[in-house]
Design an enzyme around this catalytic site. Structure first.
Site, PDB file in Angstrom:
ATOM      1  N   GLU A 119       1.008  -1.104   0.003  1.00 33.40           N
ATOM      2  CA  GLU A 119      -0.173   0.078   0.066  1.00 33.40           C
ATOM      3  C   GLU A 119       0.786   1.276  -0.068  1.00 33.40           C
ATOM      4  OE1 GLU A 119      -3.188   0.275  -0.351  1.00 33.40           O
ATOM      5  OE2 GLU A 119      -4.089  -1.699   0.247  1.00 33.40           O
ATOM      6  N   SER A 178     -29.693 -28.289  51.346  1.00 31.96           N
ATOM      7  CA  SER A 178     -28.934 -28.321  52.545  1.00 31.96           C
ATOM      8  C   SER A 178     -27.719 -27.635  52.274  1.00 31.96           C
ATOM      9  CB  SER A 178     -28.625 -29.872  52.565  1.00 31.96           C
ATOM     10  OG  SER A 178     -29.813 -30.629  52.817  1.00 31.96           O
TER      11      SER A 178
END
Length: 697
Positions: free
Chosen positions: A100, A360
């Site tokens: 690029e 429990s």
């Protein structure tokens, strides 16, 4: 006379050629303008440049190492994940710059040489060969409002590029490109693209994958691999060929890269710990990046485990699991439902924070307070016999009674009557206060006060709170609030409070270490407790070793009963499977703290040998009939036994078999079934007994 045109002009110049010539002329003009402006003009632009644009990115929730757990799309539906050069494979950066903008590090935002080259190529070939835009100009275009490709738009990009270079460093500009580059559809930025097309972060890419990510931003919509795989492959191969011609690649690796398949479908972005991610974002909407305490690989493994095991349990059921580190109270895994996307199981509901009945699972804290008070020791004997507490008569899960046994065994077997006896002694309000002071939220009916039934599940609690409480037992009785967020890479010291003393916590841990393991599981490695709520609505399994605590809940999100859904059958196997996936060998619970009494029952202090029995108690005695009495005639039809002393209820046994029970009087009636000798025994609620032998004539 025929009309003719000058020989130097073609009959009709297509509109596209005229546009190309205008663009080429504009590029030349732009370069000339920049050259004319010179250094003074460039300095003016930079000196008056507005602040760099603030780019909105997708909110991310990451784990303790920065690994992505869940991103959130922008309001317009785009996925744009923030990225820097450090987030990306270095080879990809090299390829982007070579393809690029080879002079990215040298130019000041606009590359005059590149513009002149592009203008000359366009004028000579009558088509755009190269655009001449620098990487900074591409970032400028992506940060400006969309405009047609005109000379004015190009000049605006050039000006913005100069402004960007005035405020930002080269790495910052490169980071903007990596964040904003388009990759087709609603995917922006290299991280979102790598996750969408390859299912991984862009830190380690193959050469073919990197080349595809270089090629896509050039024409993101026409090269989308999920729609146009052939075009995507061709574009990728052109990138590879150019880099080969530049000497950055060798022929062999290019050949291998071209043989790589191109993805033909999009992958879903990560969605780990979705419930916790949503909560963290809701708590701090101002942050774009939320650093959690979770461990992404562990979270993924446990989500898969919970999903598989819950589906095997049946339709409509769901599960939740919380894993915490004992030392820091950091949450390492947070599975709030069996499947976030499963509507049948109400997957979007956070069941780790739903208020449910604990069954429990509060019993260990009752025992811990009894140990702390000194009214019991793990080897203390306690009675598991029918008992009444006001108008309430608790029963065990299997409706049987074990008689006299140790406190250790009573906890391991999760017997109800011994737990209620101890809670009656330590006080339900005191238990509730301790749990709340430790940071647990207890839910009681409006206006109700803590009472004895809370020891068997008569209170509401959340899995996150229960996990925190069990973590306190593992930590020697010291409670820490659960920690979910790491600020600045470190965890702030959580508030600490004392749940129970260190010796009491160690006693409980050793008792729970001996809890019988579920089928096909190896016992004695983790301390754990199961629980089942009334009506089979909630099943629990809470466990810890020396390093971590795991809490599991299984049930229906809507609270409906599920026949035979118990903690031991549904939740405990999931708990043991979780530990197996967390660590090969659980860590030990640690040595006994100072003050621990290691002694058999006979060597305990007298008050601790048998809970509920003291020297001042009146002994139980059968005062009538006397031992050895003969019973005959009408007296033998119904015999009245007179008892002195003892604690209600009183139970009469004939030759070891229960035949009668009284709750509030000291006379019991027995009807002989025939002639002969009979041994009559009366037992009270705390295990005291007396026997006589009578002869029926």
């Amino acid at each position: 006379m025929s009309a003719t045109q000058p020989s130097g002009r073609s009959p009709a110049v297509p509109a596209r050629r005229r546009r190309l010539r205008r663009v080429a002329a504009g590029l030349v003009l732009g370069v000339a303008m920049l050259a004319g402006v010179g250094f003074a003009g460039l300095s003016y632009v930079r000196a008056n440049a507005p602040p760099a644009p603030q780019v909105k990115v997708s909110t991310e929730v990451v784990d303790r190492e920065g690994r992505l757990l869940r991103p959130f799309a922008l309001p317009d539906g785009r996925w744009r994940l923030a990225a820097t050069a450090e987030d990306v494979d270095p080879r990809l950066i090299t390829m982007i710059l070579a393809y690029e903008d080879r002079r990215f590090q040298q130019h000041g935002g606009v590359d005059a040489l590149a513009l002149l080259r592009a203008a000359g190529q366009a004028a000579g070939s009558r088509r755009v060969v190269s655009g001449g835009s620098t990487l900074t100009m591409q970032v400028a275009r992506l940060t400006l409002p969309p405009r047609p490709r005109t000379l004015a738009a190009k000049l605006a990009q050039m000006r913005r590029a100069l402004e960007l270079e005035a405020h930002l460093s080269k790495p910052e500009i490169l980071g903007l490109y990596l964040t904003l580059a388009p990759y087709g559809g609603n995917i922006e930025g290299v991280r979102a693209a790598a996750l969408t097309y390859f299912g991984k972060e862009p830190r380690r890419l193959t050469l073919g994958e990197a080349a595809l990510l270089v090629a896509l931003p050039q024409a993101p919509e026409t090269r989308r691999p999920d729609r146009f795989p052939a075009r995507a492959r061709a574009a990728r191969d052109r990138v590879l060929d150019r880099l080969l011609s530049q000497g950055l690649l060798v022929a062999d690796e290019v050949r291998v890269a071209k043989a790589e398949p191109v993805p033909t479908a999009r992958r879903p972005l990560p969605q780990l710990a979705p419930h916790l991610a949503e909560q963290m974002v809701a708590e701090r909407p101002d942050l774009s990046r939320h650093l959690s305490t979770l461990d992404a690989p562990l979270q993924e493994k446990l989500e898969e485990l919970v999903r598989e095991r819950t589906r095997a349990l049946g339709r409509g059921l769901s599960s939740a699991m919380v894993v915490m580190d004992n030392d820091s109270a950091e949450v390492r895994a947070y599975v709030a439902s069996a499947d976030f996307l499963d509507k049948e199981r109400a997957g979007a509901v956070d069941l780790a924070r739903a208020v449910r009945s604990p069954g429990s699972t509060l019993k260990p804290f009752i025992y811990a307070l009894a140990f702390e008070d000194g009214i019991a020791h793990p080897e203390t004997l306690i009675e598991d016999r029918p008992a009444r507490f006001g108008g309430w008569r608790p029963e065990n899960f299997d409706r049987s009674f074990q008689g006299t046994l140790s406190v250790r065994k009573a906890l391991q077997l999760s017997l109800n009557v011994p737990a209620v006896r101890l809670l009656d002694a330590v006080g339900p309000q005191r238990l509730a206060t301790r749990l709340q002071q430790a940071g647990a939220r207890l839910e009681l009916p409006p206006g109700a006060a803590p009472a004895l039934p809370m020891g068997l599940g008569g209170v509401g609690i959340r899995l996150v709170d229960l996990t925190m409480l069990y973590g306190a037992l593992a930590r020697g009785g010291e409670a820490h609030p659960l920690v979910f967020r790491r600020e600045g890479g470190a965890v702030s010291a959580p508030r600490r409070s004392r749940l129970v003393d260190q010796v009491a916590a160690w006693y409980v841990g050793q008792c729970l270490l001996g809890t019988p393991a579920p089928e096909n599981a190896l016992g004695g490695r983790i301390a754990f407790k199961t629980g089942t709520s009334y009506g089979y609505r909630d099943s629990w399994a809470m466990g810890f070793d020396g390093r971590r605590t795991v809490g599991v809940w299984v049930g229906r999100p809507d609270g409906q009963a599920v026949p035979d859904l118990t903690g031991r059958a549904a939740a405990a196997p999931l708990l043991f499977d979780a530990f197996a996936r967390i660590v090969r060998t659980p860590a030990g619970l640690g040595p006994a703290p100072r003050g621990t009494v290691m002694a058999a029952n006979a060597r305990l202090p007298v008050p601790q040998r048998h809970f509920g029995r003291t020297r001042q108690e009146q002994p139980l005695q059968v005062v009538y009939p006397p031992d050895g009495a003969r019973v005959s005639g009408a007296e033998a039809e119904t015999l009245a036994l007179k008892v002195d002393g003892g604690t209600f209820p009183l139970t009469l046994l004939m030759d070891g078999r229960p035949v009668a029970q009284v709750e509030d009087r000291r006379t019991l009636f027995w009807t002989p079934q025939g002639r002969g000798f009979a041994r009559l025994t009366v037992i009270d609620a705390v295990g005291l007994s007396d026997s006589v032998t009578v002869r029926v004539e």
